[in-house]
Design a protein around this motif. Sequence first.
Motif, PDB file in Angstrom:
ATOM      1  N   THR A 163       0.831  -1.214   0.000  1.00 37.38           N
ATOM      2  CA  THR A 163       0.000   0.000   0.000  1.00 37.38           C
ATOM      3  C   THR A 163       0.858   1.253   0.000  1.00 37.38           C
ATOM      4  O   THR A 163       0.561   2.224  -0.709  1.00 37.38           O
ATOM      5  CB  THR A 163      -0.932  -0.009   1.231  1.00 37.38           C
ATOM      6  N   VAL A 164       1.933   1.249   0.779  1.00 42.23           N
ATOM      7  CA  VAL A 164       2.834   2.398   0.847  1.00 42.23           C
ATOM      8  C   VAL A 164       3.514   2.631  -0.500  1.00 42.23           C
ATOM      9  O   VAL A 164       3.561   3.759  -1.010  1.00 42.23           O
ATOM     10  CB  VAL A 164       3.889   2.189   1.960  1.00 42.23           C
ATOM     11  N   VAL A 165       4.052   1.574  -1.100  1.00 42.82           N
ATOM     12  CA  VAL A 165       4.764   1.696  -2.381  1.00 42.82           C
ATOM     13  C   VAL A 165       3.842   2.259  -3.457  1.00 42.82           C
ATOM     14  O   VAL A 165       4.202   3.207  -4.180  1.00 42.82           O
ATOM     15  CB  VAL A 165       5.340   0.329  -2.808  1.00 42.82           C
ATOM     16  N   VAL A 166       2.649   1.697  -3.571  1.00 40.46           N
ATOM     17  CA  VAL A 166       1.697   2.148  -4.602  1.00 40.46           C
ATOM     18  C   VAL A 166       1.278   3.593  -4.339  1.00 40.46           C
ATOM     19  O   VAL A 166       1.180   4.407  -5.275  1.00 40.46           O
ATOM     20  CB  VAL A 166       0.464   1.221  -4.638  1.00 40.46           C
ATOM     21  N   SER A 167       1.035   3.932  -3.078  1.00 41.60           N
ATOM     22  CA  SER A 167       0.581   5.285  -2.741  1.00 41.60           C
ATOM     23  C   SER A 167       1.650   6.321  -3.069  1.00 41.60           C
ATOM     24  O   SER A 167       1.354   7.362  -3.684  1.00 41.60           O
ATOM     25  CB  SER A 167       0.217   5.360  -1.257  1.00 41.60           C
ATOM     26  N   LEU A 168       2.897   6.067  -2.692  1.00 42.88           N
ATOM     27  CA  LEU A 168       3.970   7.025  -2.972  1.00 42.88           C
ATOM     28  C   LEU A 168       4.157   7.206  -4.480  1.00 42.88           C
ATOM     29  O   LEU A 168       4.360   8.335  -4.955  1.00 42.88           O
ATOM     30  CB  LEU A 168       5.269   6.549  -2.321  1.00 42.88           C
ATOM     31  N   GLN A 169       4.100   6.131  -5.216  1.00 48.45           N
ATOM     32  CA  GLN A 169       4.214   6.225  -6.677  1.00 48.45           C
ATOM     33  C   GLN A 169       3.101   7.090  -7.252  1.00 48.45           C
ATOM     34  O   GLN A 169       3.337   7.934  -8.134  1.00 48.45           O
ATOM     35  CB  GLN A 169       4.177   4.832  -7.299  1.00 48.45           C
ATOM     36  N   LYS A 170       1.893   6.901  -6.752  1.00 50.05           N
ATOM     37  CA  LYS A 170       0.745   7.667  -7.234  1.00 50.05           C
ATOM     38  C   LYS A 170       0.875   9.138  -6.867  1.00 50.05           C
ATOM     39  O   LYS A 170       0.654  10.025  -7.710  1.00 50.05           O
ATOM     40  CB  LYS A 170      -0.537   7.082  -6.646  1.00 50.05           C
ATOM     41  N   TRP A 171       1.234   9.422  -5.603  1.00 58.43           N
ATOM     42  CA  TRP A 171       1.336  10.814  -5.159  1.00 58.43           C
ATOM     43  C   TRP A 171       2.383  11.590  -5.952  1.00 58.43           C
ATOM     44  O   TRP A 171       2.237  12.784  -6.191  1.00 58.43           O
ATOM     45  CB  TRP A 171       1.665  10.878  -3.668  1.00 58.43           C
ATOM     46  N   ALA A 172       3.447  10.903  -6.359  1.00 57.43           N
ATOM     47  CA  ALA A 172       4.528  11.574  -7.085  1.00 57.43           C
ATOM     48  C   ALA A 172       4.088  12.043  -8.468  1.00 57.43           C
ATOM     49  O   ALA A 172       4.770  12.863  -9.090  1.00 57.43           O
ATOM     50  CB  ALA A 172       5.729  10.641  -7.205  1.00 57.43           C
TER      51      ALA A 172
END
Length: 487
Positions: A163-172
């Motif tokens: 969840t963290v990996v996907v979220s950070l990628q999306k936010w960027a």
Amino acid sequence: METAAAWVVAAAAVAAAVWVAKNANRWVYENRRLGEKRFWLPPGDLGWPFVGNMWDFLRAFKSSDPDSFMASFVSRYGRRGIYKSLMFGSPSVLVSSAEACKRVLTDDDAFGSGWPVSTMKLIGEKSFIGISYQEHKRLRRITAAPVNGYEALATYLKYIEQTVVVSLQKWATMGQIEFLTHLRKLTFNIIMHIFLSSESETVMDAMEREYTKLNYGVRAMAINIPGFAYHKALKARRNLVATFQSIVTNRRKERENNLATKRRDMMDALLDVEDENGRKLSDEEIIDVLIMYLNAGHESSGHTMMWATIFLQQHPEFFEKAKIEQEEILRRRPASQKGLTLKEVREMYYLSKVIDETLRVVTFSLMVFREAKHDVNISGYLIPKGWKILVWFRGVHLDPQTYPNPKEFNPSRWDDFTPKAGSFLPFGAGSRLCPGNDLAKLEVSIFLHYFLLNYQLERANPNSPVRYLPHSRPKDNCLARVKRVGC
């Protein structure tokens, strides 16, 4: 002359009225009810009729200097670490010394849960904050292992990491975002997965918004009139109860019709558990536990992630030191291993100091409530039976005698330093220690691991004013860009 005399009489009448008002609470709660015992009370004052010290509290915490509230007691009565007051509608004692806090939080024979009725109406009378010591013990035993146990944490780690990996990628890729808002959604998704396996994104977003309203009411004055925070919070609770009731009802129907899936989440555990007499939890009990856990389980983690990120960005030397530790973890990892392990997380020694220092400086929960079961003596002062005790975490965590330059963020202060009992209480202490403390630190550690390795935060308003109620946060919810810098 007659006009001057009239003014003198009017001024005297006003002064007399003010004097009577300032002393009304003392007459009601001390002189009339305690008699000679009142002479053994801690120093302090009970404020104005009805509102007590709440105006002073709210004024301080809505200013840029929340600690002016406690500082006013210290300046008037000395550094005692214990003061009488009238807070949230009850005669109370504020405790801010490590020794007094430790005693109140660990002596279950003398002190029980003392949360205000207004708060219990929001969080739930059947939740951890409202139930008896024995019921609390039973519920904690039921929920501790599925939330904080080693096997549970190892299982949750993969979901949190993904969840963290996907979220950070999306936010960027999103440009400017409210960093805190997205972090809270992230942690809410995680706690929802642990308790309810999954719900639609639309449902989760709606529930998270209701929790925001709920939290604003917890620290507000209990004015149940449209437009006031407490009234909005009560409405939010009703909406949450309706949502959870629907989920509980559907889950029970699944079981009755043998349609239950192979999933095993906290909802299943709560539906299955029974006491030594075979009694199972009622819908009301399950719903109140869910409301409490889902609230505490995402608010504190999300805010801690944000503040740790902000502090590290503000201090490049600490950022670099924490990043080097994470890079070293990757270098030691076998080529065949994919992703973090719980062992690696527990070897993040410097990052653990960063998190502890963040928890100390921010002090997410500024106080907890207890109630004296009988007359109790602390530090030479009497706490009468039935009086509330507010364990003032901010006073403990910002004590310059324990933490030099206490408002300065400095993870290195934890090098070879073990705080004395009662002086570091980010999750409380004693039998009512926050049951999700290890899960919270795991979430924050995983988030910071990936952020440090691959991202930086570029704030739009680095000097945004800080709001302290219901929890410390930048006024703009940390409006920023998440920028990818790694490969």
